[in-house]
Motif scaffolding. Structure first.
Motif, PDB file in Angstrom:
ATOM      1  N   ASP A 179      24.650 -40.342 -27.022  1.00  0.00           N
ATOM      2  CA  ASP A 179      24.629 -38.936 -27.427  1.00  0.00           C
ATOM      3  C   ASP A 179      26.039 -38.362 -27.484  1.00  0.00           C
ATOM      4  O   ASP A 179      26.384 -37.610 -28.406  1.00  0.00           O
ATOM      5  CB  ASP A 179      23.766 -38.112 -26.477  1.00  0.00           C
ATOM      6  N   THR A 214      20.746 -34.675 -31.625  1.00  0.00           N
ATOM      7  CA  THR A 214      21.392 -34.626 -30.315  1.00  0.00           C
ATOM      8  C   THR A 214      21.781 -33.200 -29.958  1.00  0.00           C
ATOM      9  O   THR A 214      21.683 -32.792 -28.790  1.00  0.00           O
ATOM     10  CB  THR A 214      22.629 -35.542 -30.304  1.00  0.00           C
ATOM     11  N   MET A 253      22.369 -36.013 -21.416  1.00  0.00           N
ATOM     12  CA  MET A 253      23.057 -36.670 -22.512  1.00  0.00           C
ATOM     13  C   MET A 253      23.439 -38.097 -22.112  1.00  0.00           C
ATOM     14  O   MET A 253      24.042 -38.320 -21.056  1.00  0.00           O
ATOM     15  CB  MET A 253      24.336 -35.907 -22.886  1.00  0.00           C
TER      16      MET A 253
END
Length: 431
Positions: A374, A360, A370
């Protein structure tokens, strides 16, 4: 009686050569000059020609100096009086205390008979979560700490010396800067841990041959403590300096060099020391943890490369932390199934989530959008690094396992962790 010789044929660096029949390999000799007396050790035999490594260096040694062979190899005194003391590589006091001369034992002997070894069965608790939880140190294990220059491997060894649940700590320093020597001495003294510690320290200003003696002296003393029923942890720093001392003497002896100038028997020299780690059937144990610096952070350098084939895993120290992916304790499965029911599962699950956090981070660095998952991973990874990976964290194993569950509960829902329902019901924190 041993004969005294008064003719030296050749002097090269700190090595002197003469003809002396009946001398044995590694035998000690006294060399007397106008400046005084120095010990020397036989490092090569070729028919009657003997090569001696002079401990204090060959400066001031003339060809008419007297050489008296002692008829025995290097010896070190052994008794309970060693505890709390600091010595140099020749086992002479560095702490201005009295010289010990009783109970002399030889150094550099063979490794323990495999028939007297038993399968490792107990962990060595250190209070460091990245060791206790994720790469458990096991009694009789031999593990290197791979680190580049500048990493805090000496402070890490000092913390382990303070916190490890063992009976005796033996600290061997090779090529230490004087500041590092003082750091170890002051840290152990101020914490009250010096009473169970024996230190053999070779500094960068000391003769190079003493650097080669340090591991053998440490392990000879450790073996006697272990035979007396003690759990002994030997901490060595830095084995790359030890290998460099081997190379320096090999060059002086005009040996054919191997990879990067190191002697061809580098693997055997390292293995002869690491294989001293042992758990005795009816006595104590010897565990070895050794710092090995990697020049240029190159794990293919001959010293870490050869070390990796000998030892049972390694700790990688990067950016002041024990790196979870490169580090490995191959014997941890022998003990972490006996600590607590959730140990193995929590260890595996947290590392898998941390790997997802690393991915991530890469997505964020490349500008990807994101997701909610995440963001959870980012929050988890930051807490994992701060509360468990940081080497300043000092908590027992059980408290570290409980902390791991709290971090998971604060960042994820139970079903998102992949943990078995049975463990979630028992260990998931109740709000």
């Amino acid at each position: 009686m041993r004969k005294t010789y008064h003719r030296i044929d050749r002097i090269a660096g700190s090595v002197v050569k003469l003809r002396a029949p009946g001398v044995k390999y590694r035998e000690l000799a006294e060399i007397k000059t106008r400046q005084g007396m120095s010990l020397a050790q036989v490092i090569r035999l070729q028919e009657e020609e003997v090569a001696l490594q002079v401990f204090a260096g060959a400066r001031g040694v003339a060809t008419d100096a007297s050489v008296h062979f002692l008829g025995h190899p290097m010896q070190v005194p052994f008794s309970e009086a060693l505890l709390g003391r600091i010595f140099n590589g020749s086992a002479l006091p560095r702490d201005r205390g009295p010289r010990l001369e009783d109970g002399l034992i030889p150094i550099g002997g063979p490794t323990v008979n495999p028939a007297r070894r038993i399968i490792p069965r107990r962990m060595v608790r250190t209070g460091i979560p990245m060791i206790d939880v994720f790469n458990t140190l096991v009694e009789s294990q031999k593990l290197p700490i791979f680190a580049r220059a500048g990493e805090p491997y000496n402070p890490l060894l000092a913390r382990i010396a303070l916190q490890a649940e063992v009976d005796v700590i033996i600290l061997g320093g090779m090529g230490l800067k004087h500041d590092d020597y003082l750091f170890f001495r002051d840290t152990l003294e101020e914490s009250g841990a010096l009473w169970r510690t024996v230190m053999f320290v070779h500094t960068a200003a000391d003769p190079v041959v003493e650097c080669l003696l340090v591991p053998d002296v440490c392990l000879a003393v450790a073996e006697r403590f272990a035979l007396a029923g003690k759990r002994v942890l030997v901490l060595l720093t830095d084995m790359t300096n030890f290998a460099d001392a081997l190379k320096e003497i090999a060059i002086t002896m005009e040996q054919v060099p191997s990879n990067r100038g190191y002697p061809g028997d580098l693997y055997s020299q390292l293995a002869a020391r690491y294989e001293k780690a042992v758990d005795f059937e009816s006595a104590g144990s010897i565990t070895i943890l050794a710092a090995t610096t990697m020049p240029g952070d190159d794990v293919t350098h001959p010293v870490p490369d050869n070390t990796g084939y000998i030892t049972e895993g390694q700790f990688y120290l990067r950016d002041g932390r024990i790196e979870p992916f490169g580090s490995l304790s191959r014997l941890k499965q022998l003990v972490n199934g006996k600590t607590r029911e959730d140990h193995r599962t929590l260890m595996t699950g947290m590392i898998q989530l941390y790997a997802a956090f690393r991915e991530t981070q890469e997505k964020r660095a490349m500008g990807f959008r994101m997701s909610a998952w995440d963001h959870k991973l980012l929050r988890y990874g930051e807490r994992f690094e701060r509360e468990m990976m940081d080497l300043s964290v000092n908590i027992p194993l059980e408290a570290a396992l409980d902390l791991g569950w709290r971090i998971l509960a604060d960042c994820f829902e139970p079903a998102e962790t992949g943990m078995p329902s049975k463990l979630i019901e028992r260990f998931w924190p109740r709000r």
